[in-house]
Design a protein around this motif. Structure first.
Motif, PDB file in Angstrom:
ATOM      1  N   LYS A  46     -26.696 -33.167   0.900  1.00 48.80           N
ATOM      2  CA  LYS A  46     -26.534 -34.402   0.125  1.00 48.80           C
ATOM      3  C   LYS A  46     -26.579 -35.618   1.047  1.00 48.80           C
ATOM      4  O   LYS A  46     -27.172 -36.640   0.698  1.00 48.80           O
ATOM      5  N   TYR A  47     -25.969 -35.510   2.223  1.00 45.80           N
ATOM      6  CA  TYR A  47     -26.014 -36.608   3.191  1.00 45.80           C
ATOM      7  C   TYR A  47     -27.463 -36.897   3.599  1.00 45.80           C
ATOM      8  O   TYR A  47     -27.890 -38.054   3.615  1.00 45.80           O
ATOM      9  N   LEU A 102     -18.595 -22.647   4.780  1.00 42.99           N
ATOM     10  CA  LEU A 102     -19.857 -23.118   5.347  1.00 42.99           C
ATOM     11  C   LEU A 102     -20.806 -23.559   4.241  1.00 42.99           C
ATOM     12  O   LEU A 102     -21.511 -24.558   4.382  1.00 42.99           O
ATOM     13  N   GLY A 103     -20.818 -22.838   3.124  1.00 42.13           N
ATOM     14  CA  GLY A 103     -21.669 -23.222   1.995  1.00 42.13           C
ATOM     15  C   GLY A 103     -21.351 -24.626   1.508  1.00 42.13           C
ATOM     16  O   GLY A 103     -22.248 -25.419   1.230  1.00 42.13           O
ATOM     17  N   GLY A 104     -20.065 -24.953   1.435  1.00 45.21           N
ATOM     18  CA  GLY A 104     -19.665 -26.297   1.034  1.00 45.21           C
ATOM     19  C   GLY A 104     -20.108 -27.342   2.034  1.00 45.21           C
ATOM     20  O   GLY A 104     -20.605 -28.411   1.663  1.00 45.21           O
ATOM     21  N   LYS A 105     -19.936 -27.044   3.318  1.00 48.00           N
ATOM     22  CA  LYS A 105     -20.346 -27.992   4.362  1.00 48.00           C
ATOM     23  C   LYS A 105     -21.863 -28.182   4.371  1.00 48.00           C
ATOM     24  O   LYS A 105     -22.361 -29.294   4.540  1.00 48.00           O
ATOM     25  N   LEU A 106     -22.582 -27.088   4.191  1.00 44.37           N
ATOM     26  CA  LEU A 106     -24.041 -27.169   4.178  1.00 44.37           C
ATOM     27  C   LEU A 106     -24.519 -27.973   2.964  1.00 44.37           C
ATOM     28  O   LEU A 106     -25.422 -28.811   3.074  1.00 44.37           O
ATOM     29  N   TYR A 107     -23.896 -27.759   1.821  1.00 47.61           N
ATOM     30  CA  TYR A 107     -24.237 -28.513   0.621  1.00 47.61           C
ATOM     31  C   TYR A 107     -23.988 -30.013   0.847  1.00 47.61           C
ATOM     32  O   TYR A 107     -24.838 -30.848   0.526  1.00 47.61           O
ATOM     33  N   ASN A 108     -22.828 -30.328   1.425  1.00 46.59           N
ATOM     34  CA  ASN A 108     -22.514 -31.741   1.695  1.00 46.59           C
ATOM     35  C   ASN A 108     -23.489 -32.342   2.704  1.00 46.59           C
ATOM     36  O   ASN A 108     -23.882 -33.506   2.573  1.00 46.59           O
ATOM     37  N   PHE A 109     -23.903 -31.564   3.690  1.00 46.44           N
ATOM     38  CA  PHE A 109     -24.870 -32.064   4.667  1.00 46.44           C
ATOM     39  C   PHE A 109     -26.221 -32.310   3.995  1.00 46.44           C
ATOM     40  O   PHE A 109     -26.886 -33.309   4.271  1.00 46.44           O
TER      41      PHE A 109
END
Length: 123
Positions: free
Chosen positions: A112-113, A103-110
């Protein structure tokens, strides 16, 4: 996107907060209001910060700020899980650590988006 409920990061954070809540009730009785309370609050803060950020989505900087708060709460939750893993034998902890890292990776990518692509006129 019509609602924060359309966000994958929100839905995952909500599901994990439920799992954390249930897991925390398996801690020793003396930890229900110490370590248990800490981890319940930090896990619920992840989803709540995503929701609050989404509510301020017309203001890109505010949206990003609350996504950063969500990420900080996520890191706190990981820290709490590591402490529980060290102190107690709770079988769900290993999988929860993996899930929160993902989830941390997905949240980080979001985040950045949103930083690069979010238009203030979006609903």
């Amino acid at each position: 996107m019509k609602s924060y409920k359309d966000l994958e990061v929100y839905n995952t954070a909500f599901e994990l907060a439920v799992k954390i809540h249930k897991m925390s009730l398996k801690l020793p009785k003396h930890e229900l209001y110490e370590q248990g309370s800490q981890i319940r609050r930090s896990s619920k803060s992840v989803k709540d910060s995503i929701v609050e950020g989404y509510g301020r989505r017309k203001y890109k900087a505010d949206f990003i700020k609350f996504l950063i708060y969500a990420h900080a709460s996520l890191l706190k939750c990981i820290s709490q899980l590591q402490m529980i893993k060290t102190l107690y034998e709770v079988k769900e902890v290993d999988q929860l650590l993996i899930d929160y890292e993902n989830l941390g990776g997905k949240l980080y990518n979001f985040m950045k988006y949103v930083e690069k692509n979010w238009k203030v006129s979006q609903n």
